[in-house]
Structure formats: C-alpha cells, structure tokens
Enzyme design. Structure first.
Site, PDB file in Angstrom:
ATOM      1  N   HIS A   7     -10.137 -27.728   2.374  1.00  0.00           N
ATOM      2  CA  HIS A   7      -9.739 -26.913   3.989  1.00  0.00           C
ATOM      3  C   HIS A   7     -11.184 -27.922   4.834  1.00  0.00           C
ATOM      4  O   HIS A   7     -12.192 -28.364   4.207  1.00  0.00           O
ATOM      5  CB  HIS A   7     -10.141 -26.016   2.939  1.00  0.00           C
ATOM      6  CG  HIS A   7     -10.162 -24.359   4.357  1.00  0.00           C
ATOM      7  ND1 HIS A   7     -10.677 -24.407   4.991  1.00  0.00           N
ATOM      8  CD2 HIS A   7      -9.013 -23.769   3.922  1.00  0.00           C
ATOM      9  CE1 HIS A   7     -10.871 -23.620   5.962  1.00  0.00           C
ATOM     10  NE2 HIS A   7      -8.879 -23.543   5.203  1.00  0.00           N
TER      11      HIS A   7
ATOM     12  N   ASP B   7     -17.573 -24.832  -2.362  1.00  0.00           N
ATOM     13  CA  ASP B   7     -16.552 -23.709  -1.704  1.00  0.00           C
ATOM     14  C   ASP B   7     -15.457 -22.780  -2.306  1.00  0.00           C
ATOM     15  O   ASP B   7     -15.090 -23.543  -3.292  1.00  0.00           O
ATOM     16  CB  ASP B   7     -15.977 -25.131  -0.625  1.00  0.00           C
ATOM     17  CG  ASP B   7     -14.933 -23.948   0.860  1.00  0.00           C
ATOM     18  OD1 ASP B   7     -15.025 -23.293  -0.050  1.00  0.00           O
ATOM     19  OD2 ASP B   7     -14.110 -24.425   0.728  1.00  0.00           O
TER      20      ASP B   7
ATOM     21  N   GLN C 228     -12.226 -19.728  -2.437  1.00  0.00           N
ATOM     22  CA  GLN C 228     -10.649 -19.422  -3.078  1.00  0.00           C
ATOM     23  C   GLN C 228     -10.957 -18.831  -5.188  1.00  0.00           C
ATOM     24  O   GLN C 228     -10.127 -18.165  -5.567  1.00  0.00           O
ATOM     25  CB  GLN C 228      -9.349 -20.585  -3.502  1.00  0.00           C
ATOM     26  CG  GLN C 228      -8.956 -21.308  -2.052  1.00  0.00           C
ATOM     27  CD  GLN C 228      -8.732 -20.437  -1.499  1.00  0.00           C
ATOM     28  OE1 GLN C 228      -7.402 -19.290  -2.288  1.00  0.00           O
ATOM     29  NE2 GLN C 228      -8.068 -20.281  -0.389  1.00  0.00           N
TER      30      GLN C 228
ATOM     31  N   LYS D  48     -11.578 -12.853   1.162  1.00  0.00           N
ATOM     32  CA  LYS D  48     -10.660 -13.443  -0.036  1.00  0.00           C
ATOM     33  C   LYS D  48     -10.794 -12.485  -1.035  1.00  0.00           C
ATOM     34  O   LYS D  48     -10.165 -12.201  -2.201  1.00  0.00           O
ATOM     35  CB  LYS D  48     -11.091 -14.706  -0.138  1.00  0.00           C
ATOM     36  CG  LYS D  48     -10.930 -15.607   0.996  1.00  0.00           C
ATOM     37  CD  LYS D  48     -10.797 -17.530   0.830  1.00  0.00           C
ATOM     38  CE  LYS D  48     -10.273 -17.617   2.391  1.00  0.00           C
ATOM     39  NZ  LYS D  48      -9.359 -18.029   3.092  1.00  0.00           N
TER      40      LYS D  48
ATOM     41  N   CYS E 268      -4.243 -25.575   6.761  1.00  0.00           N
ATOM     42  CA  CYS E 268      -6.031 -26.051   7.243  1.00  0.00           C
ATOM     43  C   CYS E 268      -6.512 -27.335   6.323  1.00  0.00           C
ATOM     44  O   CYS E 268      -8.034 -26.787   5.641  1.00  0.00           O
ATOM     45  CB  CYS E 268      -7.321 -24.913   7.210  1.00  0.00           C
ATOM     46  SG  CYS E 268      -6.840 -23.455   8.381  1.00  0.00           S
TER      47      CYS E 268
HETATM   48  N1  PMP Z   1     -12.324 -23.469   2.414  1.00  0.00           N
HETATM   49  C1  PMP Z   1     -11.557 -22.698   1.509  1.00  0.00           C
HETATM   50  C2  PMP Z   1     -10.840 -23.209   0.281  1.00  0.00           C
HETATM   51  C3  PMP Z   1     -10.842 -21.769   2.093  1.00  0.00           C
HETATM   52  O1  PMP Z   1      -9.831 -21.425   1.768  1.00  0.00           O
HETATM   53  C4  PMP Z   1     -11.384 -21.107   3.539  1.00  0.00           C
HETATM   54  C5  PMP Z   1     -10.331 -20.181   4.257  1.00  0.00           C
HETATM   55  N2  PMP Z   1      -8.506 -20.354   3.919  1.00  0.00           N
HETATM   56  C6  PMP Z   1     -12.120 -21.641   3.452  1.00  0.00           C
HETATM   57  C7  PMP Z   1     -12.810 -22.199   3.039  1.00  0.00           C
HETATM   58  C8  PMP Z   1     -12.834 -20.194   4.655  1.00  0.00           C
HETATM   59  O2  PMP Z   1     -12.624 -19.443   4.771  1.00  0.00           O
HETATM   60  P1  PMP Z   1     -12.840 -18.899   6.153  1.00  0.00           P
HETATM   61  O3  PMP Z   1     -11.829 -18.658   7.186  1.00  0.00           O
HETATM   62  O4  PMP Z   1     -13.390 -17.091   5.271  1.00  0.00           O
HETATM   63  O5  PMP Z   1     -14.180 -18.409   6.757  1.00  0.00           O
END
Ligand code: PMP
Length: 406
Positions: free
Chosen positions: A124, A201, A204, A226, A364
């Site tokens: 991401h 990270d 997910q 999430k 993203c």
């Molecule tokens: N890492 C991953 C794999 C994600 O899917 C996301 C959110 N789509 C993020 C980081 C960032 O999370 P947040 O927007 O809640 O900070």
C-alpha cells in the site's frame, strides 16, 4: 458449531440501513473500512456522555476515569496483538501514521547513504511513500521484493535481495489488493540474520484475527477502523528498547519529562510519542473493538470467511471476461478483478445502483497496478458478518453489469 452469522449481524445496526436505490445493502468494502458494532459506538458515546475529560493531567474524578479507560484500552490492544512487555503500544492516527513514524523517526535517524530498505511489490502507498521520503533525505536505497503470479510473496527473490547493506525490511502481513497473506515470521527471521529492522503493516490482517508478532518483528502498524473500531486511531506496537533509543516524533505536552530553556528531556515510550491531547474517545473505542473481537468465535468466523471466499471465487469463475488478481492459498476474503473493455468505475457505479458497495480504482497500490498491467481493479472485500446470500446477489448483479456494459 457453525458460525452464527445471523446473530453477528445483529451487532451491526448499519447493515439494515435503507438505501436510496431501495435494495438491501450488501457491504463488500470492508478492506477500506469495516462496520462498527453497537458496543464500539456505545463505548465512544459513553465517554462523551459520562466521563469526558482530558487524561493524565488532573486529579478530578472524570479525568481519573478517562485516564483509566485510555490506559486500559492500551493494555487490551497490546495483549490482543500478543505483545509482551518488551513491546510498547503507542496510539497513532492509524496505520499510515504508524508506518510514517517508523520510516521518519527510526529511518530518519538510522539510515545513511548506501543503506538499503526492502519493501515488496504489492505494498500500500502507506508503506511505500514514507520510505521514499526518508530515502530522499538519507540517501538509503529502496529495493523491491517481487510477487509471484498467484499474488504470493516471492521468498526466494526476497532472499536474493538480502545482504549486509539491508537495514530495514518493511512488508505487509496481508495485501489490500491481492488478499495474500505473507509469512511475516519467516520473512522477519531471514531479515534478522542480516541484522535488519523488521516493520510489518498489519492493517489488513488484524481484522481477520491473524497473529503477526514474533519476537523478531520490531514494529507492527495497525488501524482501528479496519478492526471494527473508530476512524482516526491506530497503534504502533514497537520494541520498547528501540523506541526509547529513538528521538521524539513531535514535541508538546505529555511527552516531556522536564522542560527548561536550557534543556528539555523526554519520557520513555509510549508517552514519548504521544504529544498533545490524543484521541481519547477513539482509543477507548479501539479498546471496545478489541473486546468485541475477543468475544467472537474467531476460528468459526475465519472458517465462515473462507467459505464465503470459495463461494465467491466459484461464482466469479463463471463470469466470462473477468480477470482475478491473486489466488494464493490461505488468502483473505478480498477479491480484486478487472473486466477487459469495461472501466472498473462503471462496474462499481452499476453495483451501487443495486445496493452493493465495493471499491474500484488503484486502492493506493499504484506500483502494483503497473505490475498487473491495469489502471485499476474492482475489489470486493468481505468480513465475518457477510453472508452466502450476499455473495450470490453480488455474483448475479456483477454478471448483469458485465453483460450490460460489454
Ligand atoms: N496498509 C494497508 C495494507 C492498507 O490497506 C491501508 C488502508 N487501506 C493502510 C496501510 C493505511 O491505513 P489507514 O488509511 O487506516 O492509515
């Protein structure tokens, strides 16, 4: 006993929301954000209704209650992620801020020209851009571990990138587009042999009760929203010793030991990295979300999610012209697909008229889109409160969309 999805759905009032289109809501956008159980909403409103007060600073009863609830939430979250006392849990605004903290604070003070940072091809942006910024500043170089055809992490390629120059490995536990789950414990063990720092990270994976931490993982980044919790709050779970050796991130109230014009000293973690009044209600809500996740039959929920995924994959394989991205064994119930000749946004717009919420775009993960050779995908991402009937409705409407738009 079979997972009782009907009962679980009762906890989420929003699932009964009436939509303008008149169709029942099918919420398949859980990877973007999950829905919130009533207990989380109540924990947040309870704070504002009964004991709203600033934390850590006053002797009065409301402040004591707020401080206790905030610190209790921290303890619950730390134990949910199976982090022992060698870790400290810092509240952040979410996984993005947690990853930025690792890159900017640890990376900014430890990386130098010639050092290497390993990321992977399907990350991401939150686990790419902060490292690009720090690489610009420090002269450290980013190397990218490849993803195999089925969406799984190419461990052999990763091994070939490792070496003495590698100072940090930062990878997702699960990919938000492909749904594949990385063996982060194995990745961390290999990285540690080179003495590299390991950042994971878990944005997910955490909502699906997947444990990530091993003693070899230094930092874990998570978003509450999430995991059935509020937006704008998350944690960085990090090795205490490392955190205390790092310079502060932001300066202000609560993170200091003593302030004078001559010399200011800083507290140990977590306070060291929590300058200013934090999102107290959010932290309490995250604690309630963790309580909620602990109250669910997680093994049953995971089995149920896997059944939904298998049903969805079967149904989609019947639709001509669909290309599915990521089919690695053990993947999360996240399915990304494209249909030749149809723009992904047209599909999601049509599905919206039928009450179905999915996401379309680059999610993203623009570098991954380039690898896949598409400008974007449609993504259906499921949670334990989704049902087999919803999967059938989704497959039928998607099939109609493809016929109509082709
Ligand atoms: N890492 C991953 C794999 C994600 O899917 C996301 C959110 N789509 C993020 C980081 C960032 O999370 P947040 O927007 O809640 O900070």
């Amino acid at each position: 006993m079979k997972f009782d999805v009907k009962k679980a759905r009762e906890d989420f009032p929003i699932l009964k929301t009436e939509l303008k289109c008149g169709h029942p809501l099918v919420y398949f956008d859980n990877s973007a954000t999950s829905q919130k159980p009533l207990s989380v909403v109540e924990a947040v409103s309870d704070f504002y209704l009964r004991y709203n007060s600033n934390i850590h600073r006053s002797a009065h009863e409301l402040s004591e209650n707020a401080t206790r609830a905030y610190e209790n939430a921290r303890e619950k979250i730390q134990s949910f992620f199976k982090a022992d006392d060698s870790y400290s849990t810092i509240f952040t605004r979410g996984a993005t801020e947690s990853l930025n903290m690792v890159a900017q604070v640890w990376g900014g003070s430890n990386l130098k020209p010639g050092d290497e940072i390993i990321l992977s091809e399907a990350e991401h942006h939150a686990n790419i851009v902060p490292w690009q910024i720090v690489s610009e500043k420090t002269g450290a170089k980013i190397k990218v571990a490849k993803i195999r055809e089925d969406g799984s992490f190419d461990f052999e390629h990763f091994l070939s990138l490792l070496g003495k120059r590698v100072k940090v490995v930062s990878v997702a536990h699960a990919y938000n587009v492909l749904g594949s789950v990385n063996d982060v414990k194995k990745i961390a063990a290999a990285a540690k042999e080179c003495g590299a720092l390991v950042s994971v990270d878990a944005a997910q994976s955490a909502p699906h009760w997947l444990d990530a931490l091993s003693g070899e993982i230094d930092f874990l980044s998570v978003s509450a929203h999430k995991c059935y919790g509020p937006t704008g709050i998350g944690v960085l779970v990090g090795k205490r010793e490392l955190l205390d050796s790092m310079p502060p991130w932001q300066g202000g109230g609560d993170m200091i030991e003593n302030v004078s014009w001559e010399k200011t000293t800083f507290r140990a973690s977590p306070a060291r990295f929590e300058a200013g009044t934090p999102d107290i209600a959010g932290a309490i809500g995250f604690g309630a979300a963790v309580d909620y996740m602990n109250s669910i039959d997680s093994e049953g929920a995971k089995l149920h999610e896997n059944e939904l995924l298998a049903r969805l994959a079967d149904a989609l394989s019947e639709i001509k012209g669909l290309r599915i991205f990521g089919w690695a064994k053990g993947k999360l119930p996240i399915v990304s697909f494209a249909c030749d000749g149809i723009h992904q946004n047209d599909i999601s717009t049509f599905l919206n008229t039928q009450g179905i919420a999915i996401r379309s775009g680059h999610h993203c993960a623009e570098p991954l889109m380039k690898t896949l050779g598409v400008s974007g995908t449609c993504r259906a991402s499921l949670a334990f409160y989704n049902t087999a009937e919803e999967v059938d409705i989704f497959a039928e409407k998607l099939s109609r969309a493809v016929k109509l738009l082709s």
